[in-house]
Structures are given as structure tokens and as C-alpha cells.
Design an enzyme around this catalytic site. Structure first.
Site, PDB file in Angstrom:
ATOM      1  N   CYS A   1      -2.852   6.872  -0.677  1.00 38.89           N
ATOM      2  CA  CYS A   1      -3.094   7.589  -1.337  1.00 38.89           C
ATOM      3  C   CYS A   1      -4.586   7.948  -1.597  1.00 38.89           C
ATOM      4  O   CYS A   1      -5.573   8.481  -0.627  1.00 38.89           O
ATOM      5  CB  CYS A   1      -2.381   7.875  -2.341  1.00 38.89           C
ATOM      6  SG  CYS A   1      -2.150   9.450  -3.523  1.00 38.89           S
TER       7      CYS A   1
ATOM      8  N   ASP B   1       4.039  15.103   5.120  1.00 36.07           N
ATOM      9  CA  ASP B   1       3.156  15.144   4.386  1.00 36.07           C
ATOM     10  C   ASP B   1       2.483  16.786   3.726  1.00 36.07           C
ATOM     11  O   ASP B   1       2.018  17.368   4.728  1.00 36.07           O
ATOM     12  CB  ASP B   1       1.917  13.930   4.070  1.00 36.07           C
ATOM     13  CG  ASP B   1       1.302  13.672   3.154  1.00 36.07           C
ATOM     14  OD1 ASP B   1       1.402  14.600   2.268  1.00 36.07           O
ATOM     15  OD2 ASP B   1       1.019  13.176   3.031  1.00 36.07           O
TER      16      ASP B   1
ATOM     17  N   HIS C   1       4.739  12.587   1.800  1.00 32.27           N
ATOM     18  CA  HIS C   1       3.917  11.459   1.018  1.00 32.27           C
ATOM     19  C   HIS C   1       4.413  10.370   0.787  1.00 32.27           C
ATOM     20  O   HIS C   1       5.483  10.184   0.367  1.00 32.27           O
ATOM     21  CB  HIS C   1       2.889  12.989   0.158  1.00 32.27           C
ATOM     22  CG  HIS C   1       1.626  11.822  -0.144  1.00 32.27           C
ATOM     23  ND1 HIS C   1       0.416  11.875   0.302  1.00 32.27           N
ATOM     24  CD2 HIS C   1       1.641  11.474  -1.351  1.00 32.27           C
ATOM     25  CE1 HIS C   1      -0.616  11.170   0.003  1.00 32.27           C
ATOM     26  NE2 HIS C   1       0.399  11.143  -1.946  1.00 32.27           N
TER      27      HIS C   1
END
EC number: 3.1.1.45
Length: 234
Positions: free
Chosen positions: A123, A171, A201
Site C-alpha cells: 500500500c 483495486d 486492494h
């Protein structure tokens, strides 16, 4: 053996904590793990254990030490998720790259290091892994679902060492346009590999609603294959 009592000196002279995973051998590559927006969470510590079990040492610096030292937030608690997003919005990416650079230098000098260091980020950490790659700070860089990579593609030609990025086609942070930009630019650099998975994600975090075991297994196998280049010849 795991320890949470490590400190690293920053470029400005301040000191920040790091979570350390010692390898099971006397000489091993070290992986610097760049955290998600939630801090050094159980998932990050599980990642350390996984990589130590695979023959690596690990250093996981507290990248939020300027804003909220030692914070650990639960992505599944709405108020804590909002707090994490606020920290991310205020995060100084340049300072974060410098902190990772210090962590890399620290890792190279560890008595059980073989001198070779990788960065693996998730991330926020995935975006930082790209910046590390663009500056050739580590021997290889790996990012999982890095945020905003399409805004950094002007740096792709600067990547001269192996780098790998794992992204999800579902995502919500990656638009179709962003995906096209990444595929076009990353494909121009032989040092880069870009892998897409039919997932959302945070697919590699077991506590995430988007967790996908199949995609994680494939992505982690590819990660270990790249990291293996840093091991001493047997």
C-alpha cells in the site's frame, strides 16, 4: 528470533523504532519492510515471520514516527481506518524514502547481513518501494498494491535494479486509465515486472475483506523467487 527494541538514526538525527526479525543463519539478505497506512500491524509482523522462515532477516521501520510513533491501527474498525487515511494524507513521502534509506544502510551493516538488502512494501509501502527502486537504494524492490504509481511513471527509466510490483485489477485505487499508464511505461524497462491479479486492494492481508489466498500464494512465490537472487550461493 524477533525483537522490537531496535532504533535507527534518521537523516535529521532523530531516532525511530523498528521491528527486527533475525535470520536463522549467520549470513543472510535483509528485507526492509515498508508498512501499510495502518502502522506496524499484526499483518506486518506476520510478514516478518514469513520472510524469516524463508531464509531472510527483516527490518521493519516505524514510518509514522514523526506523526504518531508506534501507532497500530485496525483496518476493520471504521474510526481507526479514518485515522490511518488522515495519517496517510499528511505523510511526507520524501521523508519516508529517506527513512527507508537509513533503514537500508542499517540493514546492510547488521552482523548477520550478507550485505544485500531488498525492500518489500504494501500500500503506502508499495509506493515507497517504487521510490526506493527509482533511486537504486536497495538491491531489489517489491511493491504490493502501491498507491499512485501511475503518477510516478516519469521515474521508470531511472530504475536500474530488479523491481517487481503486484497489483489488483479490481483495486478501487487503480482506474482503467491508471492501469494502461502503468502497463505502457513499466513495459519499457526490462528491470521492471508488473503482475496483475483479479483481486482488490490489500489482497495479501489475511484480515482484509479483499484477502485472496490464491493471488497471495502466487504473488508471494514470485516475491521469493526475486528475493532468492540476494542469497549467498550454496
Amino acid at each position: 528470533m524477533l525483537s522490537d527494541g531496535v532504533e535507527i538514526t534518521s537523516r535529521s538525527g532523530g531516532r525511530f523504532g523498528a521491528y527486527l526479525g533475525k535470520p536463522t543463519t549467520d549470513s543472510a539478505p535483509i528485507v526492509v519492510i515498508a508498512q501499510e497506512i495502518f502502522g506496524i500491524t499484526p499483518f506486518i509482523r506476520e510478514t516478518v515471520e514469513w520472510l524469516v522462515g524463508a531464509g531472510f532477516g527483516c527490518v521493519c521501520p516505524d514510518l509514522y514516527w514523526r506523526q504518531a510513533p508506534n501507532i497500530e491501527l485496525d483496518a476493520n474498525v471504521p474510526s481507526e481506518r479514518e485515522q490511518a487515511l488522515a495519517l496517510f494524507r499528511d505523510f511526507d513521502m520524501e521523508a519516508g524514502v529517506n527513512d527507508l534509506s537509513c533503514a537500508i544502510e542499517y540493514a546492510r551493516a547488521l552482523p548477520f547481513s550478507n550485505g544485500r538488502v531488498a525492500v518489500v512494501g504494501y500500500c503506502l509501502g508499495g509506493a515507497l518501494a517504487f521510490d526506493v527502486a527509482a533511486r537504486s537504494l536497495a538491491d531489489c524492490s517489491i511493491g504490493y498494491y502501491g498507491v499512485g504509481l501511475e503518477k510516478k511513471v516519469s521515474l521508470v527509466p531511472a530504475i536500474t535494479r530488479p523491481a517487481m510490483f503486484h497489483m489488483g485489477t479490481k483495486d478501487h485505487y487503480v482506474t482503467e486509465e491508471a492501469r494502461s499508464i502503468l502497463e505502457e511505461h513499466f513495459g519499457r524497462n526490462k528491470n521492471l515486472s508488473l503482475h496483475w491479479y483479479p483481486v482488490g486492494h490489500s489482497f495479501a492481508r489475511s484480515s482484509s475483506p479483499n484477502f485472496d489466498q490464491a493471488a497471495t500464494t502466487v504473488a508471494n512465490a514470485r516475491t521469493l523467487e526475486l528475493l532468492a537472487m540476494l542469497k549467498d550461493p550454496s
